[in-house]
Scaffold this motif. Structure first.
Motif, mmCIF file in Angstrom:
data_model
loop_
_atom_site.group_PDB
_atom_site.id
_atom_site.type_symbol
_atom_site.label_atom_id
_atom_site.label_comp_id
_atom_site.label_asym_id
_atom_site.label_seq_id
_atom_site.Cartn_x
_atom_site.Cartn_y
_atom_site.Cartn_z
ATOM 1 N N GLU A 1 -8.029 4.043 -2.965
ATOM 2 C CA GLU A 1 -8.999 4.312 -1.910
ATOM 3 C C GLU A 1 -8.674 5.657 -1.270
ATOM 4 O OE1 GLU A 1 -10.904 1.488 1.561
ATOM 5 O OE2 GLU A 1 -8.725 1.637 1.436
ATOM 6 N N ARG A 2 -9.740 6.307 -0.824
ATOM 7 C CA ARG A 2 -9.545 7.487 0.005
ATOM 8 C C ARG A 2 -10.191 7.139 1.348
ATOM 9 N NH1 ARG A 2 -7.867 12.653 0.106
ATOM 10 N NH2 ARG A 2 -9.268 14.341 0.661
ATOM 11 N N PRO A 3 -9.431 6.523 2.220
ATOM 12 C CA PRO A 3 -10.018 5.952 3.439
ATOM 13 C C PRO A 3 -10.511 6.989 4.437
ATOM 14 C CG PRO A 3 -7.626 5.777 3.495
ATOM 15 C CD PRO A 3 -7.980 6.303 2.139
ATOM 16 N N ASP A 4 -9.988 8.210 4.344
ATOM 17 C CA ASP A 4 -10.428 9.271 5.234
ATOM 18 C C ASP A 4 -10.319 10.581 4.476
ATOM 19 O OD1 ASP A 4 -7.326 8.550 6.812
ATOM 20 O OD2 ASP A 4 -7.693 10.112 5.326
ATOM 21 N N ILE B 1 0.862 -1.182 0.000
ATOM 22 C CA ILE B 1 0.000 0.000 0.000
ATOM 23 C C ILE B 1 0.898 1.231 0.000
ATOM 24 C CG2 ILE B 1 -1.733 1.340 1.244
ATOM 25 C CD1 ILE B 1 -2.801 -1.276 2.378
ATOM 26 N N LEU B 2 0.709 2.050 -1.013
ATOM 27 C CA LEU B 2 1.458 3.309 -1.108
ATOM 28 C C LEU B 2 0.520 4.427 -0.673
ATOM 29 C CD1 LEU B 2 3.185 2.761 -4.582
ATOM 30 C CD2 LEU B 2 3.829 1.889 -2.334
ATOM 31 N N ARG B 3 1.048 5.303 0.123
ATOM 32 C CA ARG B 3 0.198 6.329 0.716
ATOM 33 C C ARG B 3 0.536 7.736 0.232
ATOM 34 N NH1 ARG B 3 0.185 2.233 4.461
ATOM 35 N NH2 ARG B 3 -1.882 1.839 5.320
ATOM 36 N N CYS B 4 -0.486 8.533 0.153
ATOM 37 C CA CYS B 4 -0.353 9.897 -0.348
ATOM 38 C C CYS B 4 -1.270 10.798 0.479
ATOM 39 C CB CYS B 4 -0.756 9.923 -1.822
ATOM 40 S SG CYS B 4 -0.990 11.560 -2.548
ATOM 41 N N VAL B 5 -0.785 11.978 0.767
ATOM 42 C CA VAL B 5 -1.652 13.003 1.343
ATOM 43 C C VAL B 5 -1.704 14.152 0.343
ATOM 44 C CG1 VAL B 5 -2.060 14.589 3.242
ATOM 45 C CG2 VAL B 5 -1.055 12.348 3.692
ATOM 46 N N ASN C 1 -14.872 10.087 -4.632
ATOM 47 C CA ASN C 1 -14.821 8.726 -4.100
ATOM 48 C C ASN C 1 -15.001 7.621 -5.116
ATOM 49 O OD1 ASN C 1 -14.132 8.855 -1.353
ATOM 50 N ND2 ASN C 1 -16.142 9.712 -0.895
ATOM 51 N N GLU C 2 -14.727 7.930 -6.359
ATOM 52 C CA GLU C 2 -14.724 6.858 -7.330
ATOM 53 C C GLU C 2 -13.701 7.110 -8.426
ATOM 54 O OE1 GLU C 2 -18.861 6.795 -8.431
ATOM 55 O OE2 GLU C 2 -18.484 8.097 -10.146
ATOM 56 N N ILE C 3 -13.330 6.033 -9.096
ATOM 57 C CA ILE C 3 -12.380 6.141 -10.196
ATOM 58 C C ILE C 3 -13.066 6.835 -11.361
ATOM 59 C CG2 ILE C 3 -11.144 4.812 -11.946
ATOM 60 C CD1 ILE C 3 -10.574 2.724 -9.758
ATOM 61 N N SER C 4 -12.427 7.877 -11.885
ATOM 62 C CA SER C 4 -13.005 8.556 -13.043
ATOM 63 C C SER C 4 -12.377 8.065 -14.347
ATOM 64 C CB SER C 4 -12.881 10.072 -12.921
ATOM 65 O OG SER C 4 -11.639 10.457 -12.395
ATOM 66 N N GLU C 5 -11.136 7.646 -14.290
ATOM 67 C CA GLU C 5 -10.489 7.085 -15.470
ATOM 68 C C GLU C 5 -9.334 6.191 -15.018
ATOM 69 O OE1 GLU C 5 -9.133 10.003 -18.296
ATOM 70 O OE2 GLU C 5 -8.486 8.490 -19.732
ATOM 71 N N THR D 1 -4.737 6.238 -1.204
ATOM 72 C CA THR D 1 -3.814 5.110 -1.254
ATOM 73 C C THR D 1 -3.906 4.348 -2.560
ATOM 74 O OG1 THR D 1 -5.412 3.616 -0.226
ATOM 75 C CG2 THR D 1 -3.940 4.806 1.248
ATOM 76 N N LEU D 2 -2.796 3.738 -2.910
ATOM 77 C CA LEU D 2 -2.724 2.822 -4.045
ATOM 78 C C LEU D 2 -2.300 1.469 -3.486
ATOM 79 C CD1 LEU D 2 -2.629 2.254 -7.174
ATOM 80 C CD2 LEU D 2 -0.192 2.827 -7.038
ATOM 81 N N LYS D 3 -3.119 0.451 -3.743
ATOM 82 C CA LYS D 3 -2.790 -0.895 -3.284
ATOM 83 C C LYS D 3 -2.477 -1.774 -4.473
ATOM 84 C CE LYS D 3 -5.566 -3.033 -0.306
ATOM 85 N NZ LYS D 3 -6.676 -3.879 0.212
ATOM 86 N N ILE D 4 -1.404 -2.513 -4.357
ATOM 87 C CA ILE D 4 -1.090 -3.544 -5.337
ATOM 88 C C ILE D 4 -1.213 -4.864 -4.618
ATOM 89 C CG2 ILE D 4 0.519 -4.374 -7.101
ATOM 90 C CD1 ILE D 4 1.963 -1.672 -6.915
ATOM 91 N N ARG D 5 -2.151 -5.703 -5.096
ATOM 92 C CA ARG D 5 -2.525 -6.896 -4.321
ATOM 93 C C ARG D 5 -1.429 -7.952 -4.280
ATOM 94 N NH1 ARG D 5 -7.833 -5.442 -4.338
ATOM 95 N NH2 ARG D 5 -8.084 -5.054 -6.539
ATOM 96 N N SER D 6 -0.867 -8.252 -5.389
ATOM 97 C CA SER D 6 0.144 -9.310 -5.470
ATOM 98 C C SER D 6 1.235 -8.814 -6.400
ATOM 99 C CB SER D 6 -0.492 -10.599 -5.992
ATOM 100 O OG SER D 6 0.476 -11.616 -6.150
ATOM 101 N N THR D 7 2.268 -8.250 -5.839
ATOM 102 C CA THR D 7 3.261 -7.555 -6.651
ATOM 103 C C THR D 7 4.040 -8.494 -7.563
ATOM 104 O OG1 THR D 7 4.745 -7.684 -4.742
ATOM 105 C CG2 THR D 7 3.584 -5.606 -5.099
#
Lengths: 114, 114
Positions: free
Chosen positions: A68-71, A20-24, A52-56, A76-82
């Motif tokens: 995801e924007r959890p708060d 999970i890569l995080r961004c503010v 709160n949704e993907i536009s492209e 965040t960007l999640k890569i499930r199985s790198t």
């Protein structure tokens, strides 16, 4: 001056692991993005996110990726199985309401998959 | 399809020389934005300039200047009296008004030799 921040600056993970890569983003920005730059290559768009949704999303952004924007502040960007080919610099960006505004980029997270 | 071409992969000049980085773009849209970003060795993307398609005025900012010519679909970047700190990769980029993703060129690696 407000800026986009990203954590961690460098992440090393083993193939098959989730990351999970995080961004503010900048606080009053409404549009959020992830871009990727494989070492020595150009920067490529992955995904844009608004209200709160993907536009492209690009063809790179397959089912292994999610955002995801959890708060109210993180994006965040999640890569499930790198995979090895996910090794790259990942940039988060954000922009304000007006479409003409530029996207402000964070400093990037360098992801190394071993 | 939209495309940005930076034909110069790598340029080396001696400090204090002027240098021009070329950028040619392709789009059939009439409303779009052009950008230049600088990527120093530390890896972050530094925004330099945005130009919209209706504004063909050239711009000067200190030692930096930009020449936008719609007739040739070019948006060239000139650094005058180059300095070692200008050494970086420079990306030209395009964004359509109807779209939100930035399309980057492959970048030009600029070496300023002392």
């Amino acid at each position: 001056e407000p800026e986009v921040t990203q954590t961690p600056s460098h992440q090393v993970t083993q193939m098959g692991q989730e990351v999970i890569l995080r961004c503010v983003p900048i606080s009053n920005h409404l549009y959020f993005y992830w871009y990727r730059q494989i070492l020595g290559q150009k920067v490529e768009f992955l995904v844009s996110f608004y209200n709160n949704e993907i536009s492209e999303k690009s063809e790179i952004f397959d089912d292994q990726f999610s955002v995801e924007r959890p708060d109210g502040s993180n994006f965040t960007l999640k890569i499930r199985s790198t995979k090895l080919e996910d090794s790259a610099m990942y940039f988060c960006a954000s922009r304000g309401l007006v479409v003409a505004y530029e996207q402000y980029f964070g400093p990037g997270t360098r992801l190394t998959v071993t | 399809a939209q495309k940005v071409t930076q034909a110069q992969t790598e340029i080396s000049v001696v400090e204090k020389e002027d240098v021009t980085l070329d950028c040619v773009y392709e789009t059939r849209d009439t409303t779009y934005y052009l950008f230049w970003y600088k990527q120093p060795p530390s890896g972050e993307l530094v925004f330099l300039i945005r130009r919209n398609s209706f504004d063909e005025q050239n711009e000067i900012s200190g030692r930096y200047s930009w020449n936008f010519q719609k007739s040739t679909s070019s948006f060239n970047f000139t650094i005058t009296a180059s300095q070692v700190v200008d050494s970086a990769v420079y990306f030209c980029a395009l964004r359509l008004n109807r779209d939100d993703k930035i399309i980057f060129g492959k970048g030009t690696r600029l070496h300023i030799l002392p």
